[in-house]
Design a protein around this motif. Structure first.
Motif, PDB file in Angstrom:
ATOM      1  N   GLU A  82      12.222 -82.107  48.076  1.00 50.51           N
ATOM      2  CA  GLU A  82      13.300 -83.003  47.654  1.00 50.51           C
ATOM      3  C   GLU A  82      14.555 -82.228  47.271  1.00 50.51           C
ATOM      4  OE1 GLU A  82      12.272 -86.008  44.790  1.00 50.51           O
ATOM      5  OE2 GLU A  82      10.337 -86.356  45.767  1.00 50.51           O
ATOM      6  N   GLU A  83      14.368 -81.103  46.616  1.00 50.88           N
ATOM      7  CA  GLU A  83      15.510 -80.267  46.245  1.00 50.88           C
ATOM      8  C   GLU A  83      16.199 -79.718  47.489  1.00 50.88           C
ATOM      9  OE1 GLU A  83      13.569 -78.551  42.111  1.00 50.88           O
ATOM     10  OE2 GLU A  83      12.994 -77.692  44.051  1.00 50.88           O
ATOM     11  N   ASP A 114      28.942 -89.770  48.672  1.00 49.64           N
ATOM     12  CA  ASP A 114      27.688 -89.269  49.237  1.00 49.64           C
ATOM     13  C   ASP A 114      27.637 -89.475  50.739  1.00 49.64           C
ATOM     14  OD1 ASP A 114      26.715 -88.619  46.676  1.00 49.64           O
ATOM     15  OD2 ASP A 114      25.997 -90.671  46.387  1.00 49.64           O
ATOM     16  N   VAL A 115      26.911 -88.590  51.400  1.00 52.89           N
ATOM     17  CA  VAL A 115      26.654 -88.733  52.825  1.00 52.89           C
ATOM     18  C   VAL A 115      25.150 -88.721  53.034  1.00 52.89           C
ATOM     19  CG1 VAL A 115      26.911 -87.697  55.111  1.00 52.89           C
ATOM     20  CG2 VAL A 115      28.815 -87.637  53.503  1.00 52.89           C
ATOM     21  N   ILE A 116      24.664 -89.731  53.737  1.00 50.43           N
ATOM     22  CA  ILE A 116      23.251 -89.794  54.092  1.00 50.43           C
ATOM     23  C   ILE A 116      23.176 -89.367  55.554  1.00 50.43           C
ATOM     24  CG2 ILE A 116      21.232 -91.288  54.320  1.00 50.43           C
ATOM     25  CD1 ILE A 116      22.736 -93.127  52.200  1.00 50.43           C
ATOM     26  N   ALA A 117      22.723 -88.144  55.782  1.00 45.13           N
ATOM     27  CA  ALA A 117      22.644 -87.600  57.137  1.00 45.13           C
ATOM     28  C   ALA A 117      21.374 -88.091  57.813  1.00 45.13           C
ATOM     29  CB  ALA A 117      22.662 -86.079  57.091  1.00 45.13           C
ATOM     30  N   PRO A 123      29.818 -82.282  54.941  1.00 41.02           N
ATOM     31  CA  PRO A 123      31.162 -82.086  55.478  1.00 41.02           C
ATOM     32  C   PRO A 123      31.153 -81.535  56.899  1.00 41.02           C
ATOM     33  CG  PRO A 123      30.976 -81.118  53.294  1.00 41.02           C
ATOM     34  CD  PRO A 123      29.596 -81.505  53.739  1.00 41.02           C
ATOM     35  N   ARG A 124      30.099 -80.805  57.245  1.00 46.16           N
ATOM     36  CA  ARG A 124      30.048 -80.168  58.556  1.00 46.16           C
ATOM     37  C   ARG A 124      29.535 -81.100  59.642  1.00 46.16           C
ATOM     38  NH1 ARG A 124      30.549 -74.565  58.299  1.00 46.16           N
ATOM     39  NH2 ARG A 124      29.439 -74.433  60.260  1.00 46.16           N
ATOM     40  N   ILE A 125      28.810 -82.159  59.258  1.00 41.78           N
ATOM     41  CA  ILE A 125      28.237 -83.068  60.248  1.00 41.78           C
ATOM     42  C   ILE A 125      29.340 -83.698  61.086  1.00 41.78           C
ATOM     43  CG2 ILE A 125      27.039 -85.270  60.555  1.00 41.78           C
ATOM     44  CD1 ILE A 125      25.255 -84.466  58.201  1.00 41.78           C
ATOM     45  N   THR A 135      20.653 -79.718  51.398  1.00 45.54           N
ATOM     46  CA  THR A 135      21.039 -79.936  52.790  1.00 45.54           C
ATOM     47  C   THR A 135      22.146 -80.973  52.882  1.00 45.54           C
ATOM     48  OG1 THR A 135      18.844 -79.346  53.575  1.00 45.54           O
ATOM     49  CG2 THR A 135      20.206 -80.658  55.059  1.00 45.54           C
ATOM     50  N   GLU A 136      22.006 -82.066  52.153  1.00 43.63           N
ATOM     51  CA  GLU A 136      23.039 -83.101  52.175  1.00 43.63           C
ATOM     52  C   GLU A 136      24.345 -82.576  51.604  1.00 43.63           C
ATOM     53  OE1 GLU A 136      22.216 -87.092  50.953  1.00 43.63           O
ATOM     54  OE2 GLU A 136      20.136 -86.939  51.633  1.00 43.63           O
TER      55      GLU A 136
END
Length: 159
Positions: A57-58, A124-127, A69-71, A63-64
């Motif tokens: 989870e950490e 937040d970004v959910i990848a 920003p790079r996605i 990773t998120e």
């Protein structure tokens, strides 16, 4: 940057690279889902110093944080390289029948061929959201596909 991948039988994989300042860093991706971050203080590759460990989870959280920003940047690069592939952003409005429902319920990919690769929710970004991810009013969906597919996702969410 060159990243070396080393198979560690029974353990997982180790990825190694050098920073701009010349420090050698390693990330051990264990089969258990844990990650160990290590450094190599000298020239001896067997001399390793554990920096820290992360549970699954950490690691997902980091990773998120690092990847978000790079996605969008990488998808923009990809769409320039592949003719006919576009990226777009589609908002889930409060009036959308899918606000409060799951991404899978939209059947957007099946219906349009376009892929929803991320959801931007405030800061937040959910990848790589899964079909169980709930959509909320105000979410911005990052969509990759043909222009027709992206327009199709817009129509689905507007209904």
């Amino acid at each position: 940057m060159d990243v070396t991948e080393v198979l560690l039988p029974g353990v997982g994989l180790r990825y190694e690279f050098s920073t701009e300042e010349g420090q050698r860093i390693g990330v051990v991706a264990r089969r258990t889902g844990d990650f160990e971050f290590v450094s190599y203080p000298g020239d001896d590759p067997d001399e390793v110093r554990l920096l820290f460990r992360l549970g699954p989870e950490e690691a997902d959280a980091v990773t998120e944080i690092l990847g978000a920003p790079r996605i969008a940047e990488r998808f923009a690069d990809l769409t320039r390289e592949v003719p006919g592939l576009n990226s777009g952003q589609v908002e889930v409005t409060a009036s959308s029948r899918f606000a409060g429902r799951t991404l899978g319920e939209t059947r957007a990919r099946t219906r349009t061929g376009a892929s929803i690769v991320a959801i931007v929710r405030g800061e937040d970004v959910i990848a790589s959201p899964g079909p169980e991810q709930q959509l909320r009013a105000g979410d911005i969906l990052v969509v990759i596909g043909t222009q027709q597919g992206i327009t199709g996702v817009e129509h689905i969410l507007a209904s």
